[in-house]
Scaffold this motif. Structure first.
Motif, PDB file in Angstrom:
ATOM      1  N   GLU A  21      47.267  36.879  36.238  1.00  0.00           N
ATOM      2  CA  GLU A  21      47.563  37.869  37.277  1.00  0.00           C
ATOM      3  C   GLU A  21      47.852  39.260  36.703  1.00  0.00           C
ATOM      4  O   GLU A  21      47.958  40.220  37.467  1.00  0.00           O
ATOM      5  CB  GLU A  21      48.780  37.422  38.093  1.00  0.00           C
ATOM      6  N   ARG A  24      45.210  42.195  37.324  1.00  0.00           N
ATOM      7  CA  ARG A  24      45.066  42.453  38.758  1.00  0.00           C
ATOM      8  C   ARG A  24      46.316  43.129  39.326  1.00  0.00           C
ATOM      9  O   ARG A  24      46.219  44.062  40.129  1.00  0.00           O
ATOM     10  CB  ARG A  24      44.784  41.133  39.492  1.00  0.00           C
ATOM     11  N   THR A  25      47.494  42.659  38.892  1.00  0.00           N
ATOM     12  CA  THR A  25      48.736  43.243  39.374  1.00  0.00           C
ATOM     13  C   THR A  25      48.866  44.695  38.947  1.00  0.00           C
ATOM     14  O   THR A  25      49.177  45.582  39.755  1.00  0.00           O
ATOM     15  CB  THR A  25      49.945  42.442  38.845  1.00  0.00           C
ATOM     16  N   GLU A  27      46.528  46.782  37.964  1.00  0.00           N
ATOM     17  CA  GLU A  27      45.499  47.634  38.561  1.00  0.00           C
ATOM     18  C   GLU A  27      45.808  47.933  40.032  1.00  0.00           C
ATOM     19  O   GLU A  27      45.607  49.059  40.504  1.00  0.00           O
ATOM     20  CB  GLU A  27      44.141  46.953  38.427  1.00  0.00           C
ATOM     21  N   TYR A  28      46.298  46.933  40.746  1.00  0.00           N
ATOM     22  CA  TYR A  28      46.632  47.133  42.164  1.00  0.00           C
ATOM     23  C   TYR A  28      47.707  48.201  42.326  1.00  0.00           C
ATOM     24  O   TYR A  28      47.565  49.136  43.131  1.00  0.00           O
ATOM     25  CB  TYR A  28      47.115  45.812  42.770  1.00  0.00           C
ATOM     26  N   ARG A 224      38.126  43.607  32.936  1.00  0.00           N
ATOM     27  CA  ARG A 224      38.407  42.693  34.042  1.00  0.00           C
ATOM     28  C   ARG A 224      37.704  41.353  33.820  1.00  0.00           C
ATOM     29  O   ARG A 224      38.301  40.284  33.973  1.00  0.00           O
ATOM     30  CB  ARG A 224      37.898  43.280  35.362  1.00  0.00           C
ATOM     31  N   SER A 228      39.453  37.689  32.961  1.00  0.00           N
ATOM     32  CA  SER A 228      39.275  36.630  33.956  1.00  0.00           C
ATOM     33  C   SER A 228      38.737  35.352  33.311  1.00  0.00           C
ATOM     34  O   SER A 228      39.134  34.239  33.678  1.00  0.00           O
ATOM     35  CB  SER A 228      38.319  37.079  35.062  1.00  0.00           C
TER      36      SER A 228
END
Length: 246
Positions: A21, A24-25, A27-28, A224, A228
């Protein structure tokens, strides 16, 4: 809001115990920071304020000076189109470093470099913290080839020192300002086998590099994709595949 944007310091926390995570965390929330700043700056500009431009220029000066021992414009990435400045100071804080300190080093290296890229291209600092919970137990301590545990473990002391440095840097940003010289010594430490310390502007794109096989001009997508693959989400009923001790 407009009254707070000049002194704002944003800390984005990611959990290294859930490495699938982390990217993604980060970048968000970086996207949310940029969007909120853009909206605030729009309102200020509509009133004829030059503050948005001044804050972005301040961020650019701080970033550039970090790469040249305090000399503005000396950073090799100062003019890179990959680097975005939100106008406020941002730190990415990766917590629970102790929860994954014995993860496979090659996998650690990938995630560390990916987070370094994300932080650096958003003009953010990056700090790894941990060692405050039960994860830093006897079972987590390294064992030598003979099967004996060393008499002392330097890791807890290292993490306390790391936390104290981070706290001093954060206090400086909040109460003195990013454009004031930090009074202590805070050198970038980027070894993926140790807790990372990187103040704003303390990294280099040339040092971070790109994943093998990455398409030209698409480094973020490449990071990314590789993270992943290296850290897939855990299956139902399983532990966190990315944070299992090897």
């Amino acid at each position: 809001g407009p009254r707070h944007v000049t002194t704002a310091v944003v800390a984005i926390c990611v959990d290294l115990a859930k490495p699938h995570e982390a990217m993604r965390t980060a970048e968000y929330w970086l996207g949310r920071v940029h969007a909120r700043c853009a909206k605030t700056f729009e309102r200020l500009a509509a009133r004829g304020s030059r503050l948005p431009e001044q804050l972005v220029r301040r961020s650019e000066r701080v970033f550039a000076a970090a790469g040249g021992g305090g000399t503005a414009g000396a950073h090799e990435d100062a003019e890179s189109p990959l680097v975005r400045h939100s106008g406020v100071t941002v730190l990415i804080v990766a917590t629970k470093h102790d929860a994954w300190r014995r993860t496979d080093p090659e996998r650690m290296k990938v995630l560390v470099r990916a987070l370094r890229f994300l932080a650096h291209t958003n003009a953010a600092g990056l700090f790894f913290l941990g060692g405050f919970g039960a994860a830093d137990s006897r079972a987590e301590r390294p064992v030598n080839d003979a099967g004996f545990e060393p008499p002392t473990d330097e890791y807890p002391g290292e993490m306390r020192s790391q936390f104290n440095q981070f706290r001093a840097y954060l206090n400086h940003l909040m109460f003195s300002g990013a454009d004031r010289k930090f009074p202590g010594r805070l050198a970038a430490r980027l070894d993926h086998l140790r807790p990372v310390t990187c103040p704003v502007g303390g990294d280099r794109l040339s040092s971070i590099g790109v994943p093998k096989g990455a398409e030209t001009g698409e480094p973020l997508r490449a990071w990314r994709d590789v993270t992943s693959r290296m850290f897939p989400p855990p299956r139902d009923g399983d532990g966190d595949e990315g944070s299992k001790v090897t």
